[in-house]
Scaffold this motif. Structure first.
Motif, short mmCIF file in Angstrom:
data_model
loop_
_atom_site.label_atom_id
_atom_site.label_comp_id
_atom_site.label_asym_id
_atom_site.label_seq_id
_atom_site.Cartn_x
_atom_site.Cartn_y
_atom_site.Cartn_z
N MET A 1 0.82 -1.20 0.00
CA MET A 1 0.00 0.00 0.00
C MET A 1 0.86 1.26 0.00
N ASN A 2 0.63 2.12 -0.91
CA ASN A 2 1.26 3.44 -0.94
C ASN A 2 2.75 3.39 -0.70
N ALA A 3 3.38 2.26 -0.97
CA ALA A 3 4.79 2.12 -0.67
C ALA A 3 5.61 3.10 -1.51
N THR A 4 4.97 3.58 -2.60
CA THR A 4 5.68 4.49 -3.48
C THR A 4 5.72 5.91 -2.92
N ALA A 5 4.86 6.19 -1.92
CA ALA A 5 4.82 7.55 -1.37
C ALA A 5 6.20 7.91 -0.81
N GLN A 93 -11.81 8.62 -0.61
CA GLN A 93 -10.63 8.38 -1.46
C GLN A 93 -9.31 8.38 -0.69
N VAL A 94 -9.26 9.15 0.38
CA VAL A 94 -7.95 9.39 1.01
C VAL A 94 -7.83 8.78 2.41
N ILE A 95 -8.95 8.71 3.13
CA ILE A 95 -8.90 8.41 4.56
C ILE A 95 -9.45 7.03 4.90
N GLU A 112 -19.39 -8.49 4.54
CA GLU A 112 -20.26 -7.41 4.04
C GLU A 112 -19.85 -6.05 4.61
N ASN A 113 -19.42 -6.04 5.88
CA ASN A 113 -18.96 -4.79 6.47
C ASN A 113 -17.75 -4.24 5.73
N VAL A 114 -16.82 -5.12 5.40
CA VAL A 114 -15.61 -4.67 4.70
C VAL A 114 -15.93 -4.26 3.27
N ALA A 115 -16.91 -4.95 2.68
CA ALA A 115 -17.27 -4.66 1.28
C ALA A 115 -18.11 -3.39 1.15
N LEU A 116 -18.70 -2.95 2.27
CA LEU A 116 -19.66 -1.83 2.20
C LEU A 116 -19.08 -0.55 1.58
N ILE A 162 -10.47 -2.57 10.84
CA ILE A 162 -9.22 -2.20 10.16
C ILE A 162 -9.28 -2.63 8.69
N ALA A 163 -9.76 -3.84 8.46
CA ALA A 163 -9.90 -4.31 7.06
C ALA A 163 -10.81 -3.35 6.29
N ARG A 164 -11.89 -2.92 6.94
CA ARG A 164 -12.81 -1.99 6.27
C ARG A 164 -12.11 -0.66 5.99
N ALA A 165 -11.33 -0.19 6.96
CA ALA A 165 -10.62 1.08 6.77
C ALA A 165 -9.62 1.00 5.62
N LEU A 166 -9.14 -0.23 5.35
CA LEU A 166 -8.13 -0.39 4.30
C LEU A 166 -8.75 -0.60 2.92
N SER A 167 -10.08 -0.76 2.89
CA SER A 167 -10.71 -1.19 1.64
C SER A 167 -10.46 -0.21 0.50
N ASN A 168 -10.38 1.07 0.79
CA ASN A 168 -10.16 2.06 -0.28
C ASN A 168 -8.67 2.37 -0.47
N ASP A 169 -7.81 1.54 0.10
CA ASP A 169 -6.37 1.74 -0.01
C ASP A 169 -5.99 3.17 0.37
#
Ligand SMILES: Nc1ncnc2c1ncn2[C@@H]1O[C@H](COP(=O)(O)OP(=O)(O)OP(=O)(O)O)[C@@H](O)[C@H]1O
Ligand SMILES: [Mg+2]
Length: 256
Positions: A1-5, A93-95, A112-116, A162-169
């Protein structure tokens, strides 16, 4: 994730930020002139007494709340002047947000929570389920995808969150007391997971009452007092080589 930043580049900048709440006749300055930069790829712990402005700070950075004065720039762009829809898009998109009380939807399964959020972002059914499964595998919950929140332990619920928070990368993970409802062993697991995400390149701002864990896991500690930055320093954890960390192999819990 964002390793290029590129590390070191400014991701968040607050200039003269005030947040004033009116309460009848009285006014409270929840934030009272905060100037702060957070570099891309850093892991910052925000600590301070109850009422010192920690959650307000996080909400202002996350676009959940608007400052009364001053400016917040994320990725060099001001949040001020954006419409509610634009702020919602910014959050999407960002958070990635993680809360003390997990905030999962009770009647939905872990998957379903993570996919929401992916559904809200317009992703198709099969793709979002595939991605949700991948994220639950990543946080070690691949075998619990069909469980509803009441059928999970506190630590497992927080992993789903946490998985849900990561869903949008997300570029930026904002965590408000993510271990506040967890026992010491589970708190260590969750902190280990945040450390591993940081090692992957994610920028993390963690609000916590737990000064001792913040010292061990975060690279930098910001202490708020009465809405002002009282102290801002790097920790010894900033010197630790993170390259060996991985999300799957969270460090063994202590004092279990
Ligand atoms: N909606 C509101 N209306 C009025 N005052 C508020 C509101 N939200 C927060 N405050 C006040 O602003 C101050 C900062 O609140 P904040 O929630 O940011 O503190 P905190 O550091 O997160 O505290 P805690 O550790 O208890 O979560 C407090 O004095 C609080 O009472
Ligand atoms: Mg708070």
């Amino acid at each position: 994730m964002n390793a290029t930043a590129a590390k070191g580049e400014t991701l968040i900048e607050l200039v003269g930020v005030r947040k004033r709440y009116r309460f009848g006749e009285a006014a409270v300055n929840a934030l009272d002139g905060v100037d702060l930069r957070v570099a891309k790829g850093s892991f910052v712990g925000v600590i301070g007494r109850s009422g010192s402005g920690k959650s307000t700070f996080l909400n202002v950075v996350g676009g959940l709340d608007r400052p009364s004065e001053g400016s917040v720039l994320v990725q060099g762009r001001a949040l001020m002047g954006r419409t509610s829809d634009e702020l919602a898009a910014y959050r999407r998109q960002v958070i990635g947000f993680i809360f003390q009380s997990f905030n999962l939807v009770p009647h939905l399964t872990a998957l379903e929570n993570v996919a929401l959020p992916l559904a809200l972002a317009g992703q198709g059914y099969f793709e979002r389920r595939r991605r949700a499964q991948e994220l639950l595998d990543k946080v070690g919950l691949g075998a619990r995808t069909g469980h509803r929140p009441t059928e999970l332990s506190g630590g497992e619920r927080q992993r789903v969150a946490i998985a849900r928070a990561l869903s949008n990368d997300p570029q930026l993970l904002l965590a408000d007391e993510p271990t506040g409802n967890l026992d010491s062993r589970t708190a260590e697991e969750i902190m280990g997971m945040l450390r591993a995400l940081h090692a992957e390149g994610c920028t993390i701002v963690l609000v916590t009452h737990d000064r001792e864990r913040a010292e061990r896991y975060c690279e930098r500690i910001v202490v708020l007092e009465d809405g002002r930055v009282k102290e801002d320093r790097t920790t010894s954890a900033a010197l630790v080589d993170l390259s060996a960390a991985s999300v799957e192999a969270a460090p063994p819990a202590e004092g279990a």
